[in-house]
Design a protein around this motif. Structure first.
Motif, PDB file in Angstrom:
ATOM      1  N   SER A 165     -19.528  36.962 -17.205  1.00  0.00           N
ATOM      2  CA  SER A 165     -18.487  37.259 -16.214  1.00  0.00           C
ATOM      3  C   SER A 165     -17.106  36.763 -16.652  1.00  0.00           C
ATOM      4  O   SER A 165     -16.977  35.913 -17.540  1.00  0.00           O
ATOM      5  CB  SER A 165     -18.848  36.606 -14.879  1.00  0.00           C
ATOM      6  N   ASP A 166     -16.089  37.293 -15.969  1.00  0.00           N
ATOM      7  CA  ASP A 166     -14.720  36.842 -16.224  1.00  0.00           C
ATOM      8  C   ASP A 166     -14.574  35.348 -15.985  1.00  0.00           C
ATOM      9  O   ASP A 166     -13.804  34.671 -16.671  1.00  0.00           O
ATOM     10  CB  ASP A 166     -13.729  37.598 -15.334  1.00  0.00           C
ATOM     11  N   GLU A 167     -15.325  34.816 -15.029  1.00  0.00           N
ATOM     12  CA  GLU A 167     -15.254  33.383 -14.732  1.00  0.00           C
ATOM     13  C   GLU A 167     -15.728  32.547 -15.924  1.00  0.00           C
ATOM     14  O   GLU A 167     -15.185  31.468 -16.185  1.00  0.00           O
ATOM     15  CB  GLU A 167     -16.097  33.043 -13.492  1.00  0.00           C
ATOM     16  N   VAL A 168     -16.713  33.046 -16.646  1.00  0.00           N
ATOM     17  CA  VAL A 168     -17.204  32.310 -17.813  1.00  0.00           C
ATOM     18  C   VAL A 168     -16.178  32.374 -18.946  1.00  0.00           C
ATOM     19  O   VAL A 168     -15.950  31.387 -19.647  1.00  0.00           O
ATOM     20  CB  VAL A 168     -18.596  32.815 -18.258  1.00  0.00           C
ATOM     21  N   TYR A 169     -15.524  33.522 -19.105  1.00  0.00           N
ATOM     22  CA  TYR A 169     -14.434  33.610 -20.097  1.00  0.00           C
ATOM     23  C   TYR A 169     -13.329  32.627 -19.743  1.00  0.00           C
ATOM     24  O   TYR A 169     -12.765  31.963 -20.623  1.00  0.00           O
ATOM     25  CB  TYR A 169     -13.872  35.032 -20.175  1.00  0.00           C
ATOM     26  N   GLU A 170     -13.023  32.524 -18.465  1.00  0.00           N
ATOM     27  CA  GLU A 170     -11.988  31.587 -18.033  1.00  0.00           C
ATOM     28  C   GLU A 170     -12.418  30.147 -18.288  1.00  0.00           C
ATOM     29  O   GLU A 170     -11.607  29.317 -18.698  1.00  0.00           O
ATOM     30  CB  GLU A 170     -11.678  31.810 -16.549  1.00  0.00           C
TER      31      GLU A 170
END
Length: 191
Positions: A165-170
């Motif tokens: 997810s985008d949260e993990v990239y962040e």
């Protein structure tokens, strides 16, 4: 008169398309701002997706931070690549173990990114040395300081965001950026 070769740093993750390219490009950017031409930062992967470019989310982070994503091609970590390095920075403890397994002589020159960022503020080397010589002098001091800065894996490891997810990239970005800033900042205050 011969020029001093740059101090060679290798960053290592798994696929060599997310974490290690980001660390590579941000370290190169920061170190070039402090001492242009004194450092050569590259990367490789323990299970590289050979021949690919930087993952698009990560490429965006790098560009926003002012780094270049040009001319990047992922490559597999090999003993030959490791033999050329002055310092190896892994993105997890498991990567560090793989590096030492491939080239045991690098035990004393391999740190995780976040570990090195924690240790460097405590390392003081003599002034008056070239940037390359200061980094050479730093390595054994950092190795000795490692025991004073013991940590849990979650304090050393940078999360793998690939296909997540985008949260993990962040989260990956939040792990990498302060560490690369701390490392290049250490150089700034000692040049």
């Amino acid at each position: 008169m011969t020029a001093t070769p740059p101090f060679r740093i290798l960053t290592v993750c798994t696929g060599n398309i997310c974490r290690s390219p980001m660390a590579e490009r941000l370290l190169q950017l920061g170190l070039d701002q402090q001492s242009p031409g004194s450092f050569a930062v590259s990367s490789a992967g323990t299970g590289a997706l050979v021949g690919l470019g930087i993952e698009p989310h990560v490429a965006g982070f790098i560009r926003v931070m002012g780094g270049s994503t040009e001319n990047f091609v992922s490559r597999q970590l090999t003993p030959a690549i490791l033999a050329e390095q002055d310092l190896v920075i892994s993105l997890t403890r498991a990567h560090r173990s793989k590096i030492v397994e491939l080239r045991p002589a690098l035990l004393k020159k391999t740190f995780t990114l976040r570990e090195l960022a924690r240790i460097l503020p405590a390392i003081d080397v003599p002034l008056g040395l070239s940037p390359e010589a200061r980094w050479e002098a730093m390595i054994p001091l950092a190795m000795r300081a490692r025991s004073m800065y013991r940590s849990a894996p979650e304090d050393d490891d940078v999360v793998d965001p690939y296909r997540r997810s985008d949260e993990v990239y962040e989260q990956m970005r939040r792990d990498i950026v302060p560490a690369t800033n701390a490392i290049s900042g250490w150089t700034k205050y000692r040049i």
